[in-house]
Write a protein that holds these residues in place. Structure first.
Motif, PDB file in Angstrom:
ATOM      1  N   VAL A 103      46.902  25.378  -4.142  1.00 44.04           N
ATOM      2  CA  VAL A 103      47.786  24.605  -3.258  1.00 44.04           C
ATOM      3  C   VAL A 103      47.061  23.370  -2.725  1.00 44.04           C
ATOM      4  O   VAL A 103      47.619  22.261  -2.691  1.00 44.04           O
ATOM      5  N   VAL A 104      45.814  23.569  -2.321  1.00 41.14           N
ATOM      6  CA  VAL A 104      45.043  22.445  -1.774  1.00 41.14           C
ATOM      7  C   VAL A 104      44.834  21.365  -2.831  1.00 41.14           C
ATOM      8  O   VAL A 104      45.031  20.169  -2.580  1.00 41.14           O
ATOM      9  N   PHE A 108      36.179  30.925  -2.372  1.00 41.02           N
ATOM     10  CA  PHE A 108      35.292  32.092  -2.269  1.00 41.02           C
ATOM     11  C   PHE A 108      35.671  33.021  -1.117  1.00 41.02           C
ATOM     12  O   PHE A 108      35.477  34.237  -1.203  1.00 41.02           O
ATOM     13  N   LEU A 109      36.177  32.475  -0.013  1.00 38.07           N
ATOM     14  CA  LEU A 109      36.505  33.324   1.129  1.00 38.07           C
ATOM     15  C   LEU A 109      37.926  33.867   1.058  1.00 38.07           C
ATOM     16  O   LEU A 109      38.247  34.857   1.732  1.00 38.07           O
ATOM     17  N   ILE A 127      35.030  12.800  -1.027  1.00 33.96           N
ATOM     18  CA  ILE A 127      34.981  13.664  -2.209  1.00 33.96           C
ATOM     19  C   ILE A 127      34.079  14.877  -1.943  1.00 33.96           C
ATOM     20  O   ILE A 127      34.418  16.022  -2.290  1.00 33.96           O
ATOM     21  N   ILE A 128      32.923  14.637  -1.309  1.00 34.96           N
ATOM     22  CA  ILE A 128      31.997  15.736  -0.986  1.00 34.96           C
ATOM     23  C   ILE A 128      32.670  16.749  -0.055  1.00 34.96           C
ATOM     24  O   ILE A 128      32.621  17.972  -0.287  1.00 34.96           O
ATOM     25  N   GLU A 129      33.323  16.253   0.994  1.00 38.09           N
ATOM     26  CA  GLU A 129      33.943  17.146   1.971  1.00 38.09           C
ATOM     27  C   GLU A 129      35.082  17.948   1.353  1.00 38.09           C
ATOM     28  O   GLU A 129      35.195  19.163   1.570  1.00 38.09           O
ATOM     29  N   LEU A 130      35.923  17.287   0.557  1.00 38.02           N
ATOM     30  CA  LEU A 130      37.028  17.996  -0.087  1.00 38.02           C
ATOM     31  C   LEU A 130      36.513  19.061  -1.050  1.00 38.02           C
ATOM     32  O   LEU A 130      37.065  20.171  -1.130  1.00 38.02           O
ATOM     33  N   THR A 131      35.462  18.748  -1.775  1.00 39.09           N
ATOM     34  CA  THR A 131      34.868  19.716  -2.714  1.00 39.09           C
ATOM     35  C   THR A 131      34.330  20.936  -1.975  1.00 39.09           C
ATOM     36  O   THR A 131      34.557  22.096  -2.370  1.00 39.09           O
ATOM     37  N   LEU A 132      33.604  20.712  -0.863  1.00 40.19           N
ATOM     38  CA  LEU A 132      33.042  21.816  -0.086  1.00 40.19           C
ATOM     39  C   LEU A 132      34.134  22.694   0.522  1.00 40.19           C
ATOM     40  O   LEU A 132      34.058  23.931   0.485  1.00 40.19           O
ATOM     41  N   VAL A 133      35.165  22.068   1.060  1.00 34.59           N
ATOM     42  CA  VAL A 133      36.256  22.832   1.665  1.00 34.59           C
ATOM     43  C   VAL A 133      36.989  23.656   0.604  1.00 34.59           C
ATOM     44  O   VAL A 133      37.332  24.835   0.813  1.00 34.59           O
ATOM     45  N   ALA A 134      37.225  23.022  -0.557  1.00 36.11           N
ATOM     46  CA  ALA A 134      37.897  23.739  -1.645  1.00 36.11           C
ATOM     47  C   ALA A 134      37.078  24.954  -2.078  1.00 36.11           C
ATOM     48  O   ALA A 134      37.622  26.043  -2.340  1.00 36.11           O
TER      49      ALA A 134
END
Length: 602
Positions: free
Chosen positions: A186-187, A177-178, A165-172
């Protein structure tokens, strides 16, 4: 009551899963165990560092690609420096993950050990009624599967679901932002569909897994039962019959296993389809951005890296969720076992029994294994201190039931049993068991040495005490004649020894226990006449200075008892000495005459 629907079943399974997780949590965060909590916190810290570095790594990759393509030169590190930094970041991610596993290993192993011990101890404290109704092979399989699921469940609850959950949140967040909100949309949609599909199919697979477990348990029980009865199988030439029973059980397991494997293939393909579709859509969006100049090649590579970074844990989510649900099923069965009520329990604050003389009194004792079928119907008798009282009667009269009630395998349904005036229900079971020695009809030995089996009578017994007990049981000479002496292995259930030898070992370990009360439960009925006479001598020595209750089938073995109690249909019909009962010409005299006639006819 209406039949259960699939929704009801699913709801019950979720409740069962939550119950199991609540039961496991204390092993992960135990009260008073600071070192365990410290290791969990350190492991979580290492996990967080690994995830932060993992999410930042694709940015280094992007800058290296842009530097190499000349679109965005990096004046600080350069392409080579960025590539080295990228490699170090990946190495640090793996290093922190492995350090996390190493720190948590002791926590998981401790939980496994404690739960295994708790289960093992609980099973030994369940009543005889429970063990008679259960199948040993199936029981051992439930414990094996449940205990194996402990470490897995602890590890993945802590290191997979939360970190994912942490990793998916950070990637999203990075994609939002970028790049822009459409990448995030989509993600998020891909993840939502993936999670929904995984959970739905896995719930179905869990029910298949439960069926497979039942078939596995059944096959394992049949195999163990057959091997334990190896001689019986041989006597009746039933090898083919046993193989057919085992084959039928394995065939059921095969069908369940095939369904499980097929459903897994379906789940894997569906997951791959959803992930690949999401990946392609995002990459097309990024490729379009590169073509129109709004994104660099490095951005395209970074988006690809992030999508792959999402894909791997999502694939892992499927595996983790499946395994967690399967572990919850396995552990749920074990916790059901742990929740099995104990029919016989100590009262709060119960004292240890204090045996002075060893007077055993049965006061209007009533009992039945089934409430609809009473066995004892108001039995009253007293065994004086140091007396030898024999219980006789036809099969089904309640003789052995009295012995089981005295040892408190069961509690009486009515009346009371007292030792020196103390109701057995008012004292601790451990102290009661320590006060009574039992020599059963068929002594079962552990698959270990003769020394171990005799020493089992009292923990911490010395070699001299073991030898003295063997001498008193008249088996020391036989043991000394064996090539390995007291180190001789007796085999499974003691099958390497004869019936008389096993009985002597059983008498020796009871003598080593040195109890004030001795229960002889048809201890010689399965032996030949010559061996029986030898064992009787050992039993008489064993009974010296003790209160002895002898449950007998052969009346010749108890003719010299201080008193003989005749039971029939759960009631005392006669009692007195051998001579007095014969002179009365009642039920005992009839049983005696019949046995004498059978012996003469033989």
């Amino acid at each position: 009551m209406p039949p259960e629907t699939s929704a009801d079943i699913a709801r019950e399974e979720r409740r069962s899963g939550l119950r199991t997780i609540r039961r496991v949590w204390p092993y992960l965060w135990p009260d008073g165990q600071v070192w365990v909590k410290r290791r969990v916190v350190i492991a979580l810290g290492l996990l967080l560092l690994a995830k932060l570095i993992a999410v930042g790594t694709p940015i280094l990759y992007k800058r290296a690609v842009d530097s190499l393509s000349g679109e965005v030169p990096d004046l600080m590190l350069g392409a080579v420096g960025l590539t080295i930094a990228y490699g170090l970041a990946r190495l640090m991610t793996v290093g922190f993950q492995q350090a996390r596993d190493g720190v948590f290993a002791r926590v998981g192993q401790r939980a496994l050990r404690q739960l295994a011990l708790e289960t093992f101890t609980h099973i030994h404290r369940l009543s005889l009624r429970y063990h008679i109704s259960r199948k040993t092979g199936g029981l051992s399989r439930i414990i094996e599967r449940g205990v194996k699921g402990v470490e897995f469940l602890l590890r993945f609850l802590l290191f997979s679901v939360g970190p994912l959950i942490i990793e998916l949140t950070l990637v999203a967040a990075v994609l939002f932002f970028l790049f822009d909100v459409w990448y995030l949309a989509v993600v998020v949609l891909t993840i939502a569909l993936y999670v929904w599909f995984t959970f739905k199919v896995t719930e179905w697979r869990v029910r298949l897994r439960r069926t497979m477990n039942q078939q596995d348990t059944d096959a394992n029980q049949k195999a163990i039962d057959s091997l334990l009865n190896f001689e019986t199988v041989k006597y009746f030439g039933a090898e083919a019959r046993e193989a057919a029973r085992y084959y039928a059980a394995m065939k059921g397991y095969e069908r369940a296993a095939v369904k499980t494997a097929t459903s897994l293939a379906m789940l894997n393909f569906g997951q791959s389809f959803l992930i690949t579709t999401g990946l392609v859509i995002v990459m097309v969006m990024a490729a379009t951005g590169v073509q129109n100049g709004s994104l660099t090649v490095g951005d395209f590579v970074m988006v690809n890296a992030y999508m792959i970074q999402i894909t791997m844990p999502l694939n892992f989510l499927g595996t983790v969720y499946r395994e967690i649900r399967q572990s919850l099923v396995d552990m749920g069965e074990m916790f059901d076992l742990l929740d099995s009520p104990r029919d016989v329990t100590d009262k709060p604050g119960a004292p240890a029994i204090a045996v002075a003389g060893g007077v055993v009194a049965f006061d209007d004792v009533r009992f039945g294994y089934d409430p609809e079928r009473p066995i004892l119907k108001g039995v009253s008798l007293e065994v004086g201190a140091g007396q030898n009282v024999a219980l006789v009667g036809p099969s089904g009269s309640g003789k052995s039931t009295i012995g089981r009630l005295l040892f408190r395998f069961y509690d009486v349904g009515g009346g009371a049993i007292r030792i020196d005036g103390q109701d057995l229900r008012d004292v601790t079971q451990d102290s009661l068991h320590g006060a009574i020695g039992v020599v059963p009809q068929d002594t079962v030995l552990f698959n270990d040495t003769i020394r171990y089996n005799i020493a089992y009578g009292r923990d911490g017994a010395t070699e001299d005490e073991i030898v003295a007990a063997a001498q008193a049981a008249q088996i020391h000479g036989f043991i000394e004649s064996l090539p390995d002496g007291y180190d001789t292995q007796v085999g499974e259930r003691g099958l390497k020894l004869s019936g008389g030898e096993k009985q002597r070992v059983g008498i020796a370990r009871t003598l080593l226990k040195n109890p004030p009360i001795l229960l002889l439960d048809e201890a010689t009925s399965a032996l030949d006449t010559e061996t029986e006479a030898e064992i009787q001598t050992a039993l008489k020595r064993a009974g010296e200075g003790r209160t002895v209750i002898t449950i007998a089938h052969r009346l010749s073995t108890i003719a010299d008892a201080d008193r003989i109690v005749v039971l029939e249909k759960g009631e005392v019909v006669e009692e007195g000495t051998h001579e007095a009962l014969l002179a009365r010409g009642g039920r005992y005299a009839q049983l005696w005459a019949r046995q004498q006639a059978d012996r003469d006819a033989a």
